[in-house]
Scaffold this motif. Structure first.
Motif, mmCIF file in Angstrom:
data_model
loop_
_atom_site.group_PDB
_atom_site.id
_atom_site.type_symbol
_atom_site.label_atom_id
_atom_site.label_comp_id
_atom_site.label_asym_id
_atom_site.label_seq_id
_atom_site.Cartn_x
_atom_site.Cartn_y
_atom_site.Cartn_z
ATOM 1 N N SER A 20 18.773 -70.177 -40.889
ATOM 2 C CA SER A 20 17.596 -70.918 -41.360
ATOM 3 C C SER A 20 16.454 -69.945 -41.667
ATOM 4 N N TYR A 24 14.842 -69.398 -45.323
ATOM 5 C CA TYR A 24 13.421 -69.611 -45.561
ATOM 6 C C TYR A 24 12.745 -68.334 -46.075
ATOM 7 N N MET A 27 13.489 -68.306 -49.666
ATOM 8 C CA MET A 27 12.584 -69.233 -50.354
ATOM 9 C C MET A 27 11.188 -68.623 -50.498
ATOM 10 N N MET A 43 6.652 -70.764 -46.110
ATOM 11 C CA MET A 43 8.059 -70.454 -45.858
ATOM 12 C C MET A 43 8.199 -69.270 -44.893
ATOM 13 N N GLN A 46 7.728 -70.692 -41.544
ATOM 14 C CA GLN A 46 8.944 -71.421 -41.174
ATOM 15 C C GLN A 46 10.024 -70.455 -40.702
ATOM 16 N N GLU A 89 15.510 -79.039 -50.556
ATOM 17 C CA GLU A 89 16.525 -78.299 -49.807
ATOM 18 C C GLU A 89 16.067 -78.057 -48.369
ATOM 19 N N VAL A 90 14.784 -77.764 -48.180
ATOM 20 C CA VAL A 90 14.254 -77.594 -46.826
ATOM 21 C C VAL A 90 14.445 -78.893 -46.043
ATOM 22 N N HIS A 93 18.059 -79.352 -45.203
ATOM 23 C CA HIS A 93 18.473 -78.363 -44.222
ATOM 24 C C HIS A 93 17.971 -78.746 -42.827
ATOM 25 N N GLU A 94 16.728 -79.194 -42.742
ATOM 26 C CA GLU A 94 16.179 -79.595 -41.438
ATOM 27 C C GLU A 94 16.936 -80.796 -40.873
ATOM 28 N N GLU A 130 9.485 -80.890 -37.752
ATOM 29 C CA GLU A 130 10.031 -80.143 -38.890
ATOM 30 C C GLU A 130 10.413 -81.079 -40.043
ATOM 31 N N ALA A 134 8.515 -81.309 -43.824
ATOM 32 C CA ALA A 134 9.292 -81.139 -45.057
ATOM 33 C C ALA A 134 9.207 -82.382 -45.931
#
Length: 164
Positions: A20, A24, A27, A43, A46, A89-90, A93-94, A130, A134
């Motif tokens: 992760s 990030y 990103m 990012m 993050q 996508e974040v 992903h979270e 989180e 997002a």
């Protein structure tokens, strides 16, 4: 003493948290290339949080008599079509990370691993935050439909985030 199943699962979680962080950072690099330094800052923050999460698992394994076994980290994606795609996508992903934390908690319940249950409670709360953060960025980007000036305003807002 941590059980073998929990130790293995937490070692896997360390890998997920470090991936992760790596994702990030990728990103952040994408946003730096687009001159969206506020998005890049967000990012980077993050990524730092994800490294801290990995270390919480690392320390827990060590403190409970287990052994940390690090694995290779896959290369992350490096390009996206838009800021919105990155934010989506974040968010996705979270959600995956949340599911992984829930699975760890279920294992802790099955194993009657009370220290792990207590530690994982923190992660459950963290994942609520989180996912909320997002989702808010996705919603904001959808509202502004990637219009340049509005993205710059959001970029300035994201630039204000500081490490805790």
């Amino acid at each position: 003493m941590i059980g073998k199943a929990m130790q293995g699962a937490m070692n896997e979680q360390i890998n997920k948290e470090l991936f992760s962080a790596y994702l990030y950072l990728s990103m952040a690099a994408y946003f730096e290339d687009k001159n969206l330094t506020g998005f890049a800052n967000w990012m980077r923050m993050q990524a730092g949080e994800e490294r801290e999460h990995a270390m919480k698992f690392f320390d827990f394994i060590v403190e409970t008599g287990g052994r940390v076994m690090l694995k290779g980290i896959d290369a992350p994606k490096t390009d996206w079509s838009s800021s919105l795609e990155v934010a989506q996508e974040v968010a996705a992903h979270e959600a995956k990370v949340t599911a992984s934390i829930y699975a760890l908690y279920e294992l802790a319940l099955q194993e009657k691993d009370y220290p792990a249950q207590v530690m994982l409670q923190w992660f459950i709360g963290e994942q609520v935050e989180e996912e909320k953060n997002a989702a808010e960025i996705v919603a904001n980007l959808k509202l502004i439909e990637e219009r340049g000036t509005a993205v710059l305003m959001l970029d300035k807002q994201l630039a204000k985030r500081k490490a805790e």
